[in-house]
Design a protein around this motif. Structure first.
Motif, PDB file in Angstrom:
ATOM      1  N   MET A   1       0.870  -1.189   0.000  1.00 49.18           N
ATOM      2  CA  MET A   1       0.000   0.000   0.000  1.00 49.18           C
ATOM      3  C   MET A   1       0.901   1.232   0.000  1.00 49.18           C
ATOM      4  N   PRO A   2       0.615   2.166  -0.862  1.00 51.64           N
ATOM      5  CA  PRO A   2       1.452   3.377  -0.918  1.00 51.64           C
ATOM      6  C   PRO A   2       1.412   4.110   0.424  1.00 51.64           C
ATOM      7  N   ALA A   3       2.472   4.848   0.717  1.00 52.51           N
ATOM      8  CA  ALA A   3       2.532   5.582   1.989  1.00 52.51           C
ATOM      9  C   ALA A   3       1.481   6.673   2.007  1.00 52.51           C
ATOM     10  N   SER A   4       0.936   6.930   3.180  1.00 51.12           N
ATOM     11  CA  SER A   4      -0.127   7.919   3.273  1.00 51.12           C
ATOM     12  C   SER A   4       0.450   9.320   3.343  1.00 51.12           C
ATOM     13  N   ALA A   5      -0.180  10.276   2.637  1.00 50.48           N
ATOM     14  CA  ALA A   5       0.203  11.684   2.734  1.00 50.48           C
ATOM     15  C   ALA A   5      -0.881  12.350   3.534  1.00 50.48           C
ATOM     16  N   ALA A   6      -0.770  12.311   4.837  1.00 52.21           N
ATOM     17  CA  ALA A   6      -1.911  12.648   5.676  1.00 52.21           C
ATOM     18  C   ALA A   6      -2.043  14.118   6.003  1.00 52.21           C
ATOM     19  N   THR A   7      -1.169  14.970   5.483  1.00 52.40           N
ATOM     20  CA  THR A   7      -1.261  16.380   5.904  1.00 52.40           C
ATOM     21  C   THR A   7      -2.482  17.041   5.284  1.00 52.40           C
ATOM     22  N   TYR A   8      -3.118  17.892   6.096  1.00 50.01           N
ATOM     23  CA  TYR A   8      -4.322  18.589   5.656  1.00 50.01           C
ATOM     24  C   TYR A   8      -3.940  19.744   4.747  1.00 50.01           C
TER      25      TYR A   8
ATOM     26  N   GLU B 336     -26.027  25.657  -8.378  1.00 49.73           N
ATOM     27  CA  GLU B 336     -25.278  24.447  -8.025  1.00 49.73           C
ATOM     28  C   GLU B 336     -24.694  24.553  -6.612  1.00 49.73           C
ATOM     29  N   HIS B 337     -24.802  23.478  -5.863  1.00 51.55           N
ATOM     30  CA  HIS B 337     -24.039  23.297  -4.618  1.00 51.55           C
ATOM     31  C   HIS B 337     -23.839  21.796  -4.482  1.00 51.55           C
ATOM     32  N   LEU B 338     -22.606  21.386  -4.663  1.00 45.36           N
ATOM     33  CA  LEU B 338     -22.339  19.955  -4.725  1.00 45.36           C
ATOM     34  C   LEU B 338     -20.986  19.656  -4.118  1.00 45.36           C
ATOM     35  N   TYR B 339     -20.766  18.387  -3.790  1.00 43.73           N
ATOM     36  CA  TYR B 339     -19.448  17.997  -3.291  1.00 43.73           C
ATOM     37  C   TYR B 339     -19.065  16.645  -3.850  1.00 43.73           C
ATOM     38  N   ASN B 340     -17.777  16.404  -3.848  1.00 40.40           N
ATOM     39  CA  ASN B 340     -17.255  15.180  -4.430  1.00 40.40           C
ATOM     40  C   ASN B 340     -16.095  14.655  -3.592  1.00 40.40           C
ATOM     41  N   PHE B 341     -16.151  13.389  -3.237  1.00 40.51           N
ATOM     42  CA  PHE B 341     -15.035  12.736  -2.551  1.00 40.51           C
ATOM     43  C   PHE B 341     -14.244  11.917  -3.558  1.00 40.51           C
ATOM     44  N   VAL B 342     -12.919  11.997  -3.465  1.00 38.13           N
ATOM     45  CA  VAL B 342     -12.064  11.044  -4.182  1.00 38.13           C
ATOM     46  C   VAL B 342     -11.402  10.223  -3.089  1.00 38.13           C
ATOM     47  N   ILE B 343     -11.718   8.930  -3.054  1.00 35.39           N
ATOM     48  CA  ILE B 343     -11.225   8.063  -1.975  1.00 35.39           C
ATOM     49  C   ILE B 343     -10.075   7.242  -2.537  1.00 35.39           C
ATOM     50  N   PHE B 344      -8.890   7.412  -1.964  1.00 33.96           N
ATOM     51  CA  PHE B 344      -7.705   6.710  -2.465  1.00 33.96           C
ATOM     52  C   PHE B 344      -7.509   5.393  -1.727  1.00 33.96           C
ATOM     53  N   ASN B 345      -6.704   4.535  -2.326  1.00 37.89           N
ATOM     54  CA  ASN B 345      -6.534   3.206  -1.738  1.00 37.89           C
ATOM     55  C   ASN B 345      -5.701   3.238  -0.467  1.00 37.89           C
ATOM     56  N   ASN B 346      -5.091   4.375  -0.149  1.00 37.00           N
ATOM     57  CA  ASN B 346      -4.366   4.480   1.129  1.00 37.00           C
ATOM     58  C   ASN B 346      -5.208   5.233   2.168  1.00 37.00           C
ATOM     59  N   LEU B 347      -6.520   5.395   1.863  1.00 31.90           N
ATOM     60  CA  LEU B 347      -7.481   6.078   2.735  1.00 31.90           C
ATOM     61  C   LEU B 347      -7.239   7.566   2.878  1.00 31.90           C
ATOM     62  N   ASP B 348      -6.375   8.116   2.052  1.00 33.34           N
ATOM     63  CA  ASP B 348      -6.367   9.568   1.898  1.00 33.34           C
ATOM     64  C   ASP B 348      -7.629   9.908   1.110  1.00 33.34           C
TER      65      ASP B 348
END
Lengths: 94, 363
Positions: A1-8, B336-348
């Motif tokens: 799993m790629p490293a997480s870039a967790a900074t906001y 328009e008022h909308l939002y979009n999530f892009v969910i990455f495989n590292n949970l970012d």
């Protein structure tokens, strides 16, 4: 799993969209006139040429989707040319 | 001259892009979903997926019901019975149906118990309720916003305040609207909106679900840490946003730069995925249901998957009087008022929130 870039990080883009999109529909007095997508685009370009000359006709304009049955389309125009596009659409009767 | 100047100006629009990680305890993803109340369309796109899992499919089929009631007198929403049965026990949402926010009287009930009335000048004066001018009314004030705090009113039903509001809505200027209603109940109460409003021809509706498999889809390459993208490395968040809109509208993105009809193409760099699953749910969808869906999509990557990211997009009702929380929303040219999530495989994740000219900046 790629490293997480967790900074906001938060970025607010104001009026930064390169393009604007319009859903348009062409209505004819006589029913039954079918236009292909190329003919539809040519019609828009010639309207621009009539109003704004060669420069107007050269404005970047994309017909993203086109439905022949209803002569309706989604157009994409460059944001900086949006005011001209709105003018000609009103005048052409779209 | 002022008119010409306004015509030449592009309507102001804002796109807020945030990046963070679901696992971080300060992540606001849940809060921002819960604060966006009136949701019309929920779509998610899963690259490298041909068929939805059983869990996702059943979740998607369970995003309702919601209710439609015709000619409901507004005073029915401020009765103590309604407040005690629905507003206080769970989260109840309502929105007037087929009313244009910039022209017509519009009413919305928020889950926190606030009833928001957006009234034209004549109606506002006739009701006699206390409100404030709309932020987006222009120089000549034509619209007024009247917020009524039902939780506050219910604390003392004998108060002059409650009597006044009740009299205004019941006798002075009785208003009736067609409403969309939904209720997320907390607890095991037997009462339902169907039985409560049975004398008003209430109908139960279920959100419409559309699923399709897209073949040979060019998808932008993204890096979760690079919101702005990297030249030759990854695409930026605004590019992804534009691309996603094109996918939802079924736009052909395989165009050559010299194509006469359209030169629109996928932002670069990109990869072609053989198949992608696109699912759209349309209706009056509660934020609680969207939270559950977001959690489920988050767990999509619990097992290894080919997809590097998936997206969840939510569009609000264009004619809702509020966008996030109680921020006033207007239509202007798009609503328009909308939002979009892009969910990455590292949970970012990336969260993009977009509004038009008649809106404050999203939270």
């Amino acid at each position: 799993m790629p490293a997480s870039a967790a900074t906001y990080e938060r970025v607010v883009y104001k009026n930064s969209s390169e393009y604007h999109y319009m859903k348009v529909c062409l209505e004819f007095q006589d029913q039954g006139i079918g236009l292909s997508s190329a003919q539809f685009k040519q019609l828009l370009i010639s309207a621009l040429k009539d109003l704004f000359g060669e420069v107007g006709a050269a404005l970047p304009l994309d017909v993203l989707t086109y439905e022949e049955k209803t002569s309706s389309a989604i157009l994409r125009v460059c944001s900086r040319f949006l005011p001209f596009s709105l003018h000609y659409l009103v005048i052409v009767g779209i | 001259m002022a008119m010409l100047r306004r015509l030449r100006e592009m309507p102001r629009h804002l796109l807020v892009c945030e990046k963070f990680n679901f696992g971080h305890n300060k992540s606001r993803h849940r809060h921002l979903v819960e604060m966006h109340y009136h949701n019309y369309k929920v779509s998610f796109l899963i690259p490298e997926c041909g068929l939805l899992s059983k869990e996702l499919k059943s979740l998607v089929m369970d995003m309702g019901p919601y209710y439609f009631v015709k000619n409901l007198p507004l005073h029915e929403l401020i009765t103590c019975e309604f407040i005690n049965t629905f507003v206080k026990k769970g989260s109840c949402c309502a929105l007037t149906y087929n009313t244009k926010i910039d022209e017509d009287n519009t009413v919305a009930l928020l889950p926190n118990g606030k009833l928001i009335l957006s009234l034209d000048k004549d109606t506002y004066e006739e009701t006699g309720l206390q409100g404030r001018p709309s932020q987006y009314s222009g120089r000549k004030i034509m619209k007024f916003i009247v917020p009524i705090d039902l939780m506050d009113l219910s604390l003392n039903l004998d108060s002059k305040k409650y009597e006044r509001v009740s009299w205004c809505l019941k006798e002075k200027k009785p208003l009736k609207f067609d409403f969309l209603l939904a209720w997320h109940q907390t607890g095991t109460e037997e009462s339902t909106l169907m039985s409560y409003f049975s004398k008003y021809q209430i109908q139960e509706r279920h959100p419409r679900v559309a699923m399709s498999t897209l073949r040979n889809l060019q998808c932008p390459e993204l890096r979760s840490g690079e919101l702005h993208g990297e030249p030759e490395g990854s695409c930026s968040a605004p590019e992804l946003f534009d691309w996603l809109g094109a996918v939802f509208c079924d736009v052909n993105l395989n165009n050559e730069p010299n194509n006469f009809i359209s030169t629109c193409c996928c932002p670069q760099p990109s990869t072609v995925v053989t198949k992608a699953c696109l699912c759209t749910v349309t209706g009056f969808i509660l934020p609680e249901k969207i939270c559950v869906l977001l959690e489920q999509l988050r767990h999509y990557f619990d097992e290894p998957k080919l997809a590097p990211w998936i997206t969840l997009s939510v569009q609000g009702f264009a004619d809702s009087p509020v966008s996030w929380r109680e921020k006033e929303h207007g239509f202007w040219k798009g609503g328009e008022h909308l939002y979009n999530f892009v969910i990455f495989n590292n949970l970012d994740y990336w969260l993009q929130m977009a509004v038009g000219a008649s809106d404050d900046c999203p939270p």
